[in-house]
Structures are given as structure tokens and as C-alpha cells.
Write an enzyme that holds these catalytic residues in place. Structure first.
Site, PDB file in Angstrom:
ATOM      1  N   CYS A  91       0.813  -1.225   0.000  1.00  0.00           N
ATOM      2  CA  CYS A  91       0.000   0.000   0.000  1.00  0.00           C
ATOM      3  C   CYS A  91       0.846   1.274   0.000  1.00  0.00           C
ATOM      4  O   CYS A  91       0.350   2.340  -0.370  1.00  0.00           O
ATOM      5  CB  CYS A  91      -0.940   0.013   1.198  1.00  0.00           C
ATOM      6  SG  CYS A  91      -2.151  -1.326   1.172  1.00  0.00           S
TER       7      CYS A  91
ATOM      8  N   GLN B 279      -5.357  -9.031   6.288  1.00  0.00           N
ATOM      9  CA  GLN B 279      -5.370  -7.670   6.819  1.00  0.00           C
ATOM     10  C   GLN B 279      -6.623  -7.384   7.631  1.00  0.00           C
ATOM     11  O   GLN B 279      -6.575  -6.627   8.604  1.00  0.00           O
ATOM     12  CB  GLN B 279      -5.234  -6.669   5.670  1.00  0.00           C
ATOM     13  CG  GLN B 279      -3.873  -6.708   5.012  1.00  0.00           C
ATOM     14  CD  GLN B 279      -3.587  -5.487   4.157  1.00  0.00           C
ATOM     15  OE1 GLN B 279      -4.397  -4.575   4.057  1.00  0.00           O
ATOM     16  NE2 GLN B 279      -2.426  -5.458   3.538  1.00  0.00           N
TER      17      GLN B 279
ATOM     18  N   SER C  51     -11.341   0.843   4.294  1.00  0.00           N
ATOM     19  CA  SER C  51     -11.104   1.622   3.077  1.00  0.00           C
ATOM     20  C   SER C  51     -11.861   1.020   1.909  1.00  0.00           C
ATOM     21  O   SER C  51     -12.170  -0.170   1.883  1.00  0.00           O
ATOM     22  CB  SER C  51      -9.609   1.671   2.760  1.00  0.00           C
ATOM     23  OG  SER C  51      -9.081   0.358   2.640  1.00  0.00           O
TER      24      SER C  51
ATOM     25  N   HIS D  91      -9.030   3.827  -1.524  1.00  0.00           N
ATOM     26  CA  HIS D  91      -7.637   3.401  -1.348  1.00  0.00           C
ATOM     27  C   HIS D  91      -7.165   2.651  -2.595  1.00  0.00           C
ATOM     28  O   HIS D  91      -7.205   1.423  -2.645  1.00  0.00           O
ATOM     29  CB  HIS D  91      -7.575   2.507  -0.113  1.00  0.00           C
ATOM     30  CG  HIS D  91      -6.217   1.988   0.237  1.00  0.00           C
ATOM     31  ND1 HIS D  91      -5.037   2.497  -0.288  1.00  0.00           N
ATOM     32  CD2 HIS D  91      -5.842   0.989   1.084  1.00  0.00           C
ATOM     33  CE1 HIS D  91      -4.021   1.837   0.221  1.00  0.00           C
ATOM     34  NE2 HIS D  91      -4.478   0.913   1.051  1.00  0.00           N
TER      35      HIS D  91
ATOM     36  N   CYS E 286       0.166   2.063   6.761  1.00  0.00           N
ATOM     37  CA  CYS E 286       0.479   0.646   6.958  1.00  0.00           C
ATOM     38  C   CYS E 286       0.591  -0.039   5.601  1.00  0.00           C
ATOM     39  O   CYS E 286      -0.025   0.376   4.619  1.00  0.00           O
ATOM     40  CB  CYS E 286      -0.593  -0.017   7.813  1.00  0.00           C
ATOM     41  SG  CYS E 286      -2.273   0.105   7.167  1.00  0.00           S
TER      42      CYS E 286
END
Length: 382
Positions: free
Chosen positions: A89, A150, A237, A338, A368
Site C-alpha cells: 500500500c 489484513q 477503506s 484506497h 500501513c
């Protein structure tokens, strides 16, 4: 001593999944912001020494070094090279770090850094091949055979920092409210280069912002990863399409070319943390950036912490007691979206714009990243 300064930053509007940007090839979406950043400065793209581009799902339309194909798609001279970066990311934030380091070292005079992700066209995890794991035997001995999730990491963070459903939903609602206010007041307009789709439709505004949401509506959403958990689609997100680009050079080169720097890359760091908890690394990354910079937390006027999940931003805020209005003041990825490899550059573009509007000297950005990593960048307004 050479420095690295940002003279322009621009992004596309962020398109929701299967929304207004779905029909645009990611190389063309990248080319759009490459040309936007050049047209706003008036420089000849031939002077660009390199294009450093973040992209996570480097497969299909996003493979074959999309940085290079984007520069060629933009009509730039064959002499302009490009390289593609994957730090999950944080890929395009890392692209900025590499660009700044190259300029400071004297390897480059002019670089465009940024990134792209078309998540409508190249779904997340597309690079995974059935039956083949990226986790080798030694990794599995150390951390187990399960591929890091995640969503479960976001749940673990919520438990570790004592965040209940009410807290993460309230944060998420605030993200949408802040983004909606920023859009209504035209605060995003200076940073956005509108995109014309193939059918002639113009996409000029972020598509993911929800108006009129309530805690009651958010509270009805079911947990996405753990039936007894707090993480839902509403406090995570959004899957998004988008790209962003920043033009980076030295103060001396900017002066020679008649360019006016906006901000200096003051400090750039990266760190790692527990790869299974995964999403906690922005906390040590922030501490490392402050230590390296010689600045105090109170010197920073705006903080951008990527809203991969509400629990990530709230855990960070619990560790750093900064005024709430300084944290993601224009909303974040929960409201805006995102686009993975493009998010670091998008966030930085938004932060720079906010710093200019508010005459804020220092801004800090962190996010992150998969594998338990985090970049942190401190910019200084010039």
C-alpha cells in the site's frame, strides 16, 4: 548540500469500484496525471530523468513495468525511462522516497514519482496463483502457513487498543463528513485533474464519499472478517481506481528552470513490524521520522494516517495525542478510497494542498503496508 523539493502534485479523482474510471486502462490513467503535472509546470518532459511509479497488482494490464508504458502512453520522448515499485500500500510513497533520495544524491535532476491502481480492472490479489504461495518454507516455519489477512489484523489491532464498534464507526462517519465538507467547499479542486472517460463522461470529483450517513446505518453492517468483531465494509477503506503524480527536483534545478517549489522532503523513513499484526507499523515509523527529523510532535501541523481501517488510524491516535482536527482533516481512504499503489502519492498530494491552504509548515504522512511495513514522510512547506 542538495535537497529534494516538490514543485507540483496532482491526482485523478478517485473512482469507486466499477465507477467512472473503470473504462480507462491503468497506463492511460497514469499518463493522464503525468501530463497534468507537466502541463501545470510548463516543463519539457524530455528533462525528466526517470518516472518512479508505485503499483501493487503488477499483473495483466498493470504488468510490464507500467511506469515505462505510462510515460510512453503520455507521448513523452523515448528517452524518458520508468521503473515500478511495490511496497504494497505504500508503493507510491516509497516512489517519492526513492525519487527524493536520487535527487539529493545527484543521480537525478528531475523525477516524477507517483503511482496507480485500477482495482476495477485488476482486482486485489490478482497476482496470486492458485496452489502457489508467496510464503516459502522458512517464512512458514517462523510465522505459520496462513497467508496474513489484513482484516483479521485490523480486528487484532482493535482488540489490542481497546477499540469497540462504536469507536470505529464514529471515526468512519467523521471521515465521510470531513471529505464531504472538503468537496463541497472546493478544497480538493486544486489537486484534481479531471478525467474524460471513453464515452465522453467527465469525472471531476471523488465518487466514494457518502452523504447523509448515520451511526445507525453503519451499525447495521455485519462484521466482514470475524462474526464477533468490529471491522465492517463501512469502517474499512474502499476499493478504488486512481493515480497521482508529484514532480520532484532540487532547489537549484527548480531555480534554473523558473519553477517555484511547494514543499521540501524534510525526512523520509521506512520501518518494519510484526508481519502478522501487520498494520501497526505506522506507530514506530512515526517515532522514527520524528527522531530523524529532530522535530517534536507539536511541530507538526497536519497528520495523514492512511485509513486502511478505522482501527489503524485510531490506534495511531491513541499513541500520539494530537488534536483530532489535525488527523486526516479532509477525510481519508474510508471516504475517498484506497487505490493501493496510488494511495501514497494521493495522500501526499492532498496533504500538500492542505498545507498550502492553511500555511502549515510541517506535515507528516504514514501508512500501513502488507508484510508489516510502514513509510513515514515529513514535508516542509516552502
Amino acid at each position: 548540500m542538495r535537497d529534494a523539493v516538490i514543485v507540483e502534485a496532482v491526482r485523478t479523482p478517485l473512482g469507486k469500484r466499477n465507477g467512472g474510471l473503470k473504462g480507462i486502462h491503468p497506463a492511460d490513467l497514469s499518463a493522464h496525471v503525468l501530463n497534468a503535472v507537466i502541463s501545470r509546470t510548463g516543463i519539457d518532459p524530455a528533462v525528466v530523468d526517470d518516472v518512479i511509479w508505485g503499483c501493487v497488482s503488477q499483473v495483466g494490464e498493470q504488468t510490464f513495468d507500467i511506469a515505462r508504458t505510462a510515460a510512453l502512453s503520455a507521448g513523452w520522448p523515448d528517452t524518458v525511462p520508468g521503473t515500478t515499485v511495490d511496497r504494497q500500500c505504500g508503493s507510491s510513497q516509497q516512489a517519492v522516497h526513492f525519487a527524493a533520495a536520487g535527487v539529493i544524491a545527484g543521480h537525478y535532476d528531475m523525477v516524477v514519482a507517483g503511482g496507480v491502481e485500477s482495482m476495477s480492472r485488476i482486482p486485489m490479489m490478482s497476482a496470486m496463483v492458485d496452489g502457489l504461495s508467496p510464503l516459502g518454507a522458512e517464512y512458514q516455519k517462523r510465522y505459520g502457513t496462513a497467508f496474513p489477512n489484513q482484516g483479521l489484523a485490523a480486528e487484532a489491532i482493535a482488540k489490542q487498543w481497546g477499540l469497540d464498534r462504536a469507536a470505529v464507526d464514529a471515526y468512519s462517519l467523521r471521515s465521510h463528513e470531513r471529505a464531504a465538507e472538503a468537496r463541497a467547499q472546493g478544497r480538493f479542486e486544486p489537486e484534481i485533474a479531471a478525467v474524460t472517460s471513453l464515452d465522453g463522461t467527465v469525472v471531476a470529483a471523488d465518487e466514494g464519499i457518502r452523504i447523509g450517513g448515520t451511526l445507525e446505518i453503519l451499525g447495521k453492517l455485519k462484521p466482514a472478517f470475524d462474526e464477533a468483531g468490529v471491522v465492517t465494509a463501512g469502517n474499512s477503506s474502499q476499493i478504488t481506481d486512481g493515480a497521482a503524480a508529484l514532480l520532484i527536483t532540487s532547489s537549484d534545478t527548480a531555480k534554473t528552470l523558473g519553477l517555484v517549489p511547494i514543499a521540501r522532503v524534510h525526512t523520509a523513513v521506512v520501518t518494519g513490524a510484526d508481519p502478522t499484526l501487520m498494520l501497526s507499523a505506522p506507530i514506530p515509523a512515526t517515532r522514527k521520522a520524528l527522531e530523524r527529523s529532530g522535530l517534536a510532535l507539536s511541530d507538526i501541523g497536519v497528520f495523514e494516517v492512511n485509513e486502511a481501517f478505522a482501527s489503524v488510524a485510531l490506534a495511531w491516535h491513541a499513541e500520539f495525542d494530537v488534536p483530532a482536527e489535525q488527523l486526516n482533516p479532509n477525510g481519508g481512504a474510508i471516504a475517498l478510497g484506497h487505490p493501493l499503489g496510488g494511495s501514497g502519492a494521493r495522500i501526499m498530494t492532498t496533504m500538500i494542498n492542505h498545507m498550502r491552504c492553511g500555511n502549515i509548515r510541517y506535515g507528516l504522512q504514514t501508512m500501513c503496508e502488507g508484510g508489516g511495513q510502514a513509510n513515514a514522510t515529513i514535508l516542509e512547506l516552502l
